[in-house]
Design a protein around this motif. Structure first.
Motif, PDB file in Angstrom:
ATOM      1  N   TYR A   1       6.418  14.059 -38.711  1.00 29.59           N
ATOM      2  CA  TYR A   1       7.209  15.176 -39.249  1.00 29.59           C
ATOM      3  C   TYR A   1       6.711  16.516 -38.730  1.00 29.59           C
ATOM      4  CZ  TYR A   1       8.293  11.541 -42.678  1.00 29.59           C
ATOM      5  OH  TYR A   1       8.654  10.376 -43.278  1.00 29.59           O
ATOM      6  N   GLY A   2       5.413  16.660 -38.632  1.00 25.09           N
ATOM      7  CA  GLY A   2       4.843  17.958 -38.291  1.00 25.09           C
ATOM      8  C   GLY A   2       4.590  18.152 -36.812  1.00 25.09           C
ATOM      9  N   ARG A   3       5.000  17.177 -36.004  1.00 23.07           N
ATOM     10  CA  ARG A   3       4.705  17.260 -34.570  1.00 23.07           C
ATOM     11  C   ARG A   3       5.619  18.209 -33.797  1.00 23.07           C
ATOM     12  NH1 ARG A   3       1.405  14.513 -31.265  1.00 23.07           N
ATOM     13  NH2 ARG A   3       1.978  14.296 -29.064  1.00 23.07           N
ATOM     14  N   PRO A   4       6.954  18.158 -34.041  1.00 18.62           N
ATOM     15  CA  PRO A   4       7.821  19.011 -33.209  1.00 18.62           C
ATOM     16  C   PRO A   4       7.426  20.489 -33.223  1.00 18.62           C
ATOM     17  CG  PRO A   4       9.169  17.404 -34.381  1.00 18.62           C
ATOM     18  CD  PRO A   4       7.751  17.269 -34.919  1.00 18.62           C
ATOM     19  N   ILE A   5       7.067  21.033 -34.369  1.00 18.29           N
ATOM     20  CA  ILE A   5       6.748  22.457 -34.408  1.00 18.29           C
ATOM     21  C   ILE A   5       5.468  22.759 -33.625  1.00 18.29           C
ATOM     22  CG2 ILE A   5       5.598  22.298 -36.678  1.00 18.29           C
ATOM     23  CD1 ILE A   5       7.551  25.299 -35.288  1.00 18.29           C
ATOM     24  N   ILE A   6       4.503  21.836 -33.661  1.00 16.33           N
ATOM     25  CA  ILE A   6       3.283  22.068 -32.877  1.00 16.33           C
ATOM     26  C   ILE A   6       3.618  22.008 -31.384  1.00 16.33           C
ATOM     27  CG2 ILE A   6       0.919  21.327 -32.403  1.00 16.33           C
ATOM     28  CD1 ILE A   6       0.697  20.192 -35.125  1.00 16.33           C
ATOM     29  N   LEU A   7       4.424  21.028 -30.995  1.00 17.21           N
ATOM     30  CA  LEU A   7       4.815  20.920 -29.586  1.00 17.21           C
ATOM     31  C   LEU A   7       5.489  22.196 -29.104  1.00 17.21           C
ATOM     32  CD1 LEU A   7       6.291  17.287 -29.292  1.00 17.21           C
ATOM     33  CD2 LEU A   7       4.110  18.118 -28.404  1.00 17.21           C
ATOM     34  N   ARG A   8       6.255  22.822 -29.989  1.00 18.80           N
ATOM     35  CA  ARG A   8       7.022  24.001 -29.587  1.00 18.80           C
ATOM     36  C   ARG A   8       6.202  25.275 -29.638  1.00 18.80           C
ATOM     37  NH1 ARG A   8      12.281  23.265 -27.464  1.00 18.80           N
ATOM     38  NH2 ARG A   8      13.432  21.832 -28.760  1.00 18.80           N
ATOM     39  N   ALA A   9       5.330  25.403 -30.632  1.00 15.20           N
ATOM     40  CA  ALA A   9       4.740  26.724 -30.886  1.00 15.20           C
ATOM     41  C   ALA A   9       3.271  26.841 -30.486  1.00 15.20           C
ATOM     42  CB  ALA A   9       4.910  27.103 -32.362  1.00 15.20           C
ATOM     43  N   TYR A  10       2.619  25.733 -30.163  1.00 13.92           N
ATOM     44  CA  TYR A  10       1.209  25.813 -29.783  1.00 13.92           C
ATOM     45  C   TYR A  10       1.026  26.642 -28.519  1.00 13.92           C
ATOM     46  CZ  TYR A  10      -3.273  24.587 -27.786  1.00 13.92           C
ATOM     47  OH  TYR A  10      -4.519  24.660 -27.232  1.00 13.92           O
ATOM     48  N   ASP A  11       0.018  27.447 -28.521  1.00 11.83           N
ATOM     49  CA  ASP A  11      -0.327  28.229 -27.335  1.00 11.83           C
ATOM     50  C   ASP A  11      -1.851  28.373 -27.341  1.00 11.83           C
ATOM     51  OD1 ASP A  11      -0.981  30.234 -25.563  1.00 11.83           O
ATOM     52  OD2 ASP A  11       0.733  31.489 -26.082  1.00 11.83           O
ATOM     53  N   PRO A  12      -2.518  27.990 -26.262  1.00  8.50           N
ATOM     54  CA  PRO A  12      -3.991  28.008 -26.280  1.00  8.50           C
ATOM     55  C   PRO A  12      -4.554  29.404 -26.521  1.00  8.50           C
ATOM     56  CG  PRO A  12      -3.153  27.615 -24.053  1.00  8.50           C
ATOM     57  CD  PRO A  12      -1.990  27.486 -24.990  1.00  8.50           C
ATOM     58  N   ASN A  13      -3.733  30.435 -26.225  1.00 13.07           N
ATOM     59  CA  ASN A  13      -4.200  31.811 -26.410  1.00 13.07           C
ATOM     60  C   ASN A  13      -3.994  32.326 -27.821  1.00 13.07           C
ATOM     61  OD1 ASN A  13      -4.969  32.255 -23.669  1.00 13.07           O
ATOM     62  ND2 ASN A  13      -2.775  32.280 -23.186  1.00 13.07           N
ATOM     63  N   MET A  14      -3.392  31.521 -28.683  1.00 15.15           N
ATOM     64  CA  MET A  14      -3.073  32.046 -30.020  1.00 15.15           C
ATOM     65  C   MET A  14      -4.351  32.328 -30.798  1.00 15.15           C
ATOM     66  SD  MET A  14      -1.408  28.534 -31.603  1.00 15.15           S
ATOM     67  CE  MET A  14      -0.199  29.390 -32.578  1.00 15.15           C
ATOM     68  N   SER A  15      -4.233  33.295 -31.728  1.00 14.82           N
ATOM     69  CA  SER A  15      -5.371  33.636 -32.580  1.00 14.82           C
ATOM     70  C   SER A  15      -5.564  32.540 -33.620  1.00 14.82           C
ATOM     71  CB  SER A  15      -5.097  34.968 -33.273  1.00 14.82           C
ATOM     72  OG  SER A  15      -4.004  34.812 -34.163  1.00 14.82           O
ATOM     73  N   PHE A  16      -6.724  32.506 -34.242  1.00 18.31           N
ATOM     74  CA  PHE A  16      -6.944  31.571 -35.343  1.00 18.31           C
ATOM     75  C   PHE A  16      -5.932  31.817 -36.461  1.00 18.31           C
ATOM     76  CE2 PHE A  16     -11.553  31.075 -33.932  1.00 18.31           C
ATOM     77  CZ  PHE A  16     -11.375  29.759 -33.516  1.00 18.31           C
ATOM     78  N   GLU A  17      -5.626  33.088 -36.697  1.00 20.79           N
ATOM     79  CA  GLU A  17      -4.682  33.432 -37.765  1.00 20.79           C
ATOM     80  C   GLU A  17      -3.310  32.807 -37.474  1.00 20.79           C
ATOM     81  OE1 GLU A  17      -6.820  35.528 -36.431  1.00 20.79           O
ATOM     82  OE2 GLU A  17      -7.988  36.358 -38.090  1.00 20.79           O
ATOM     83  N   ASP A  18      -2.856  32.927 -36.221  1.00 20.56           N
ATOM     84  CA  ASP A  18      -1.573  32.319 -35.867  1.00 20.56           C
ATOM     85  C   ASP A  18      -1.653  30.797 -35.933  1.00 20.56           C
ATOM     86  OD1 ASP A  18      -0.150  34.600 -35.627  1.00 20.56           O
ATOM     87  OD2 ASP A  18      -0.080  34.624 -33.427  1.00 20.56           O
ATOM     88  N   ALA A  19      -2.804  30.267 -35.601  1.00 21.36           N
ATOM     89  CA  ALA A  19      -2.973  28.815 -35.664  1.00 21.36           C
ATOM     90  C   ALA A  19      -2.884  28.329 -37.106  1.00 21.36           C
ATOM     91  CB  ALA A  19      -4.299  28.404 -35.035  1.00 21.36           C
ATOM     92  N   VAL A  20      -3.440  29.109 -38.043  1.00 21.36           N
ATOM     93  CA  VAL A  20      -3.319  28.738 -39.461  1.00 21.36           C
ATOM     94  C   VAL A  20      -1.850  28.758 -39.869  1.00 21.36           C
ATOM     95  CG1 VAL A  20      -3.863  29.401 -41.838  1.00 21.36           C
ATOM     96  CG2 VAL A  20      -5.614  29.588 -40.070  1.00 21.36           C
ATOM     97  N   LYS A  21      -1.133  29.763 -39.382  1.00 22.61           N
ATOM     98  CA  LYS A  21       0.286  29.856 -39.675  1.00 22.61           C
ATOM     99  C   LYS A  21       1.011  28.601 -39.153  1.00 22.61           C
ATOM    100  CE  LYS A  21       2.291  34.013 -38.654  1.00 22.61           C
ATOM    101  NZ  LYS A  21       3.184  34.975 -37.921  1.00 22.61           N
ATOM    102  N   LEU A  22       0.709  28.244 -37.911  1.00 25.21           N
ATOM    103  CA  LEU A  22       1.350  27.075 -37.302  1.00 25.21           C
ATOM    104  C   LEU A  22       1.019  25.803 -38.077  1.00 25.21           C
ATOM    105  CD1 LEU A  22       2.859  25.550 -35.116  1.00 25.21           C
ATOM    106  CD2 LEU A  22       0.867  25.759 -33.629  1.00 25.21           C
ATOM    107  N   LEU A  23      -0.240  25.632 -38.406  1.00 21.52           N
ATOM    108  CA  LEU A  23      -0.628  24.423 -39.133  1.00 21.52           C
ATOM    109  C   LEU A  23      -0.003  24.419 -40.523  1.00 21.52           C
ATOM    110  CD1 LEU A  23      -4.347  23.988 -38.028  1.00 21.52           C
ATOM    111  CD2 LEU A  23      -2.353  22.686 -37.302  1.00 21.52           C
ATOM    112  N   SER A  24       0.120  25.601 -41.145  1.00 20.12           N
ATOM    113  CA  SER A  24       0.759  25.662 -42.461  1.00 20.12           C
ATOM    114  C   SER A  24       2.194  25.137 -42.378  1.00 20.12           C
ATOM    115  CB  SER A  24       0.762  27.099 -42.994  1.00 20.12           C
ATOM    116  OG  SER A  24      -0.568  27.560 -43.162  1.00 20.12           O
TER     117      SER A  24
END
Lengths: 245, 245
Positions: free
Chosen positions: A155-178
């Motif tokens: 269920y949670g895979r498509p959004i990670i595939l779309r929005a992950y970026d190695p340059n993202m901040s930890f804060e954005d990563a928390v947002k993505l994981l949320s």
């Protein structure tokens, strides 16, 4: 079931895991699935576990005991020279626990398997991230596959595939994981709050941030609600379809 | 694997299914999984199939033969007085095919099971939608659960849960299903283009629109590309997280 994710960013490693364990839908408990060994500035190692709880707990206990009994003949996580060796130790321990259970116990319908994600850094070497299978072998994350999920991953895979970026901040990563966890929680009862969150900034060799996100966490609640609205807006922004006549 | 979805809207029923069949990743074929029986203005019945292809094809062939041999003792889809009876006939046929294969054939590691979604309308009665299990029993959609998925359902489920609205137009429903299929196609090789799309407007008792969406379909391609961008914007629109210090 379980849902846990670890991502390798340029800023470092980030981990999130749920806490629900269930044997059927009528036997639900709360257990931590994130475990950390830390020698500040020298090494930090985090394990996320998915699968059979007895197996996971046995592996974690064995690994932990060895770090406290330095005279034990078996290598400890705190002595392994590289993260590859750390993954190796965990894989071997996992395999042994499962094998011992399967070979020596009475037959059972239960699957004794468990999958583990381990990430961390040892001073002087870049951070590394591994996915360890119940068979004890493992794979390492790469630039092409810079994150690992375990448990109820779909269920949670498509959004990670779309929005992950190695340059993202930890804060954005928390947002993505949320968002990824929220999609999973909405669709599957076997994944449940609270969530554990942990961040290890590159080259600090320590846990930079650690947080438990409770059911009523204001940020998580806001993301969950806003994501529904944002998705609807995103959906409306797509070009309209029209039937050919 | 397979991915197929049927949704009940106030405007009528909409169906979408992929066409990939695979036995392992090295044996991929293309097969239609959407089948329709239509007596224009009197009844329209659409079946989506997921699971063992031999089972699905046998069931569809048996059902189809019976509609063409009216003297057969067994009831035909074209004679059943209600959609409930239609679902019953399909369920019984499915169960018999699986049972015959399991009981009389040599043992096999293959699972002969198949799941079917059936929706349609018989003149004078509102449209109905059912999900039929390999055991031959079935459930009907309701206002609380107005859509059914079969096959590789998880990747594409969160967006349907969030964006489905019974009042949506067929055009918006195509948009929604395009996003749901795109998320699934991106994450799972066992679901593949082309897609079949079909719409049955309420009280027409016929297929109002029918379309095959090919790999290079301009609308689907645009949605797939735009959805990535729209998701990123949606993601950015969420409130920012900040670590407690």
């Amino acid at each position: 079931m379980t849902y846990c994710v670890a991502m390798r960013l340029n800023q470092g490693l980030i981990f999130m895991s749920d806490t629900r364990t269930n044997a059927g839908v009528d036997n639900i408990s709360k257990f931590r699935k994130m475990f950390t060994w830390e020698v500040e500035g020298e090494r930090v190692i985090t394990i996320l576990t998915a699968g059979n709880l007895a197996t996971s707990q046995a592996v974690i206990s064995l690994l932990d005991e060895r770090t406290k009994a330095p005279k034990e003949r078996r290598p400890s996580l705190l002595e392994a020279p590289t993260m590859f060796q750390v993954a190796n130790i965990i894989g071997e321990t996992l395999k042994e626990v499962i094998k011992a259970q399967k070979m020596t116990g009475p037959e059972s319908e239960a699957d004794f398997g468990a999958t583990m994600i381990v990430g961390g850094q040892i001073n002087g070497i870049p951070p590394r991230l591994f996915l360890i299978y119940p068979e004890g072998n493992f794979i390492e994350s790469s630039d092409e596959t810079p994150f690992f999920q375990a448990g109820e991953t779909k269920y949670g895979r498509p959004i990670i595939l779309r929005a992950y970026d190695p340059n993202m901040s930890f804060e954005d990563a928390v947002k993505l994981l949320s968002v990824s966890f929220d999609s999973t929680l909405k669709a599957n009862l076997s994944v449940g709050m609270p969530l554990d969150l942990q961040v290890c900034e590159v080259d600090t060799c320590r846990v930079t941030h650690r947080q438990r996100i409770e059911e009523n966490d204001p940020y998580f609640t806001t993301v969950s609600r806003s994501w529904g609205d944002a998705l609807k807006l995103a959906f409306q922004s797509l070009p309209d379809f029209s039937f050919r006549n």
